[in-house]
Write a protein that holds these residues in place. Structure first.
Motif, PDB file in Angstrom:
ATOM      1  N   HIS A  23      42.717  60.045  94.944  1.00  0.00           N
ATOM      2  CA  HIS A  23      41.690  59.100  94.523  1.00  0.00           C
ATOM      3  C   HIS A  23      41.975  58.588  93.106  1.00  0.00           C
ATOM      4  CE1 HIS A  23      39.332  59.754  98.168  1.00  0.00           C
ATOM      5  NE2 HIS A  23      39.627  61.030  98.053  1.00  0.00           N
ATOM      6  N   GLU A  37      36.069  51.064  97.300  1.00  0.00           N
ATOM      7  CA  GLU A  37      36.865  52.195  97.767  1.00  0.00           C
ATOM      8  C   GLU A  37      36.391  53.484  97.111  1.00  0.00           C
ATOM      9  OE1 GLU A  37      41.538  53.681  97.573  1.00  0.00           O
ATOM     10  OE2 GLU A  37      40.969  51.649  96.997  1.00  0.00           O
ATOM     11  N   ALA A  68      33.995  59.755  99.282  1.00  0.00           N
ATOM     12  CA  ALA A  68      34.672  59.471 100.544  1.00  0.00           C
ATOM     13  C   ALA A  68      33.857  60.012 101.720  1.00  0.00           C
ATOM     14  CB  ALA A  68      36.071  60.076 100.534  1.00  0.00           C
ATOM     15  N   TYR A  69      33.328  61.223 101.567  1.00  0.00           N
ATOM     16  CA  TYR A  69      32.519  61.801 102.649  1.00  0.00           C
ATOM     17  C   TYR A  69      31.190  61.073 102.778  1.00  0.00           C
ATOM     18  CZ  TYR A  69      30.055  65.168 105.545  1.00  0.00           C
ATOM     19  OH  TYR A  69      29.347  65.749 106.548  1.00  0.00           O
ATOM     20  N   ARG A  70      30.586  60.685 101.630  1.00  0.00           N
ATOM     21  CA  ARG A  70      29.325  59.946 101.685  1.00  0.00           C
ATOM     22  C   ARG A  70      29.493  58.647 102.457  1.00  0.00           C
ATOM     23  NH1 ARG A  70      27.460  55.643  99.369  1.00  0.00           N
ATOM     24  NH2 ARG A  70      29.235  55.491  97.939  1.00  0.00           N
ATOM     25  N   GLN A  71      30.563  57.909 102.150  1.00  0.00           N
ATOM     26  CA  GLN A  71      30.802  56.661 102.859  1.00  0.00           C
ATOM     27  C   GLN A  71      31.065  56.906 104.340  1.00  0.00           C
ATOM     28  OE1 GLN A  71      33.601  53.965 101.137  1.00  0.00           O
ATOM     29  NE2 GLN A  71      32.679  54.016  99.100  1.00  0.00           N
ATOM     30  N   HIS A  72      31.763  58.000 104.647  1.00  0.00           N
ATOM     31  CA  HIS A  72      32.019  58.337 106.049  1.00  0.00           C
ATOM     32  C   HIS A  72      30.709  58.582 106.788  1.00  0.00           C
ATOM     33  CE1 HIS A  72      33.732  60.261 109.591  1.00  0.00           C
ATOM     34  NE2 HIS A  72      33.004  61.335 109.345  1.00  0.00           N
ATOM     35  N   LYS A  73      29.787  59.319 106.193  1.00  0.00           N
ATOM     36  CA  LYS A  73      28.505  59.597 106.838  1.00  0.00           C
ATOM     37  C   LYS A  73      27.697  58.319 107.012  1.00  0.00           C
ATOM     38  CE  LYS A  73      26.020  63.082 106.600  1.00  0.00           C
ATOM     39  NZ  LYS A  73      25.037  64.137 106.272  1.00  0.00           N
ATOM     40  N   GLU A  74      27.701  57.454 105.993  1.00  0.00           N
ATOM     41  CA  GLU A  74      26.954  56.211 106.089  1.00  0.00           C
ATOM     42  C   GLU A  74      27.518  55.322 107.189  1.00  0.00           C
ATOM     43  OE1 GLU A  74      27.085  54.515 102.204  1.00  0.00           O
ATOM     44  OE2 GLU A  74      25.481  55.798 101.411  1.00  0.00           O
ATOM     45  N   GLN A  75      28.831  55.278 107.315  1.00  0.00           N
ATOM     46  CA  GLN A  75      29.450  54.470 108.366  1.00  0.00           C
ATOM     47  C   GLN A  75      29.105  55.010 109.752  1.00  0.00           C
ATOM     48  OE1 GLN A  75      33.570  54.560 107.257  1.00  0.00           O
ATOM     49  NE2 GLN A  75      33.310  53.133 105.561  1.00  0.00           N
ATOM     50  N   LYS A  76      29.067  56.343 109.892  1.00  0.00           N
ATOM     51  CA  LYS A  76      28.678  56.933 111.176  1.00  0.00           C
ATOM     52  C   LYS A  76      27.233  56.593 111.512  1.00  0.00           C
ATOM     53  CE  LYS A  76      29.728  60.943 112.623  1.00  0.00           C
ATOM     54  NZ  LYS A  76      29.900  62.409 112.788  1.00  0.00           N
TER      55      LYS A  76
END
Length: 215
Positions: A120, A154, A161-169
């Motif tokens: 990162h 980004e 990175a994990y926060r964005q992953h959860k929001e996208q899910k």
């Protein structure tokens, strides 16, 4: 565009040679990159040591500053990497708050860092003039990206990175729910049309449509 504020955090070297090297790196590379990127350094003159305490004032500054720069260098002899747990804690706090944290260190420190940090916003510099210029250019580009994207761009660390992953899910699940409701509604409308064409009057129950508010 308003000038972004910046706080520089650094470890406390345990040797005289380490202290001298840190001063040289900060004065000749890190602070030059900070000012060259147009940041307003709130603690000039070498930054803030983080060694054996977490002052409340520092927590407040970390929360309020637009950008945090963290010196991750190993200044110890014989490749012994002593990195203050207090500094790691503050880095974790800032990572949880958003994307605007930049880790900086020499190439020689790279083997000591977790691979996930290197993926990162961690910038490395070398000892040559060309390497220093490249570091300053990459630093300025990263600051420009942060100014433009804020916390929406980004991910700058593993937490974001994990926060964005959860929001996208969550968004994907909501899209699937809305599509399913749309298909159900289409089927109901088609059923009414067929009954209307055949002269059959829809039942009261079939006329009821439940509309859910969009979240």
């Amino acid at each position: 565009m308003n000038q972004l504020s910046c706080i520089l955090l650094k470890p406390q070297p345990s040797t005289a040679d380490g202290i001298v090297k840190q001063q040289n790196d900060i004065q000749n590379l890190i602070e030059d990159a900070i000012t060259g990127a147009g940041l307003k350094l709130l603690n000039p003159g070498g930054g803030q040591f983080v060694d054996n305490d977490i002052p409340r004032e520092l927590i407040n500054q970390i929360y309020d500053a637009d950008v945090i720069v963290i010196d991750l260098n190993c200044y110890e002899p014989d490749s012994l990497f002593k990195f203050s747990p207090f500094l790691y804690y503050l880095m974790g706090v800032r990572h949880a708050l958003g994307n605007r944290t930049i880790q900086v260190c020499a190439e020689s420190t790279k083997p000591h860092l977790p691979a996930v940090l290197q993926m990162h916003h961690t910038l490395f510099y070398g000892s040559s003039v060309s390497a220093a210029r490249q570091f300053a250019r990459r630093f300025a580009e990263l600051v420009q990206q942060m100014a433009a994207d804020g916390d929406l761009g980004e991910p700058g660390n593993p937490v974001q990175a994990y926060r964005q992953h959860k929001e996208q899910k969550a968004l994907a699940a909501e899209r699937d729910r809305l599509r399913a409701e749309q298909e159900t509604l289409k089927e109901q409308v088609n059923t009414w049309k067929k009954k209307a064409e055949s002269g059959e009057r829809p039942s009261t129950a079939s006329q009821r449509i439940e509309f859910r508010p969009l979240k």
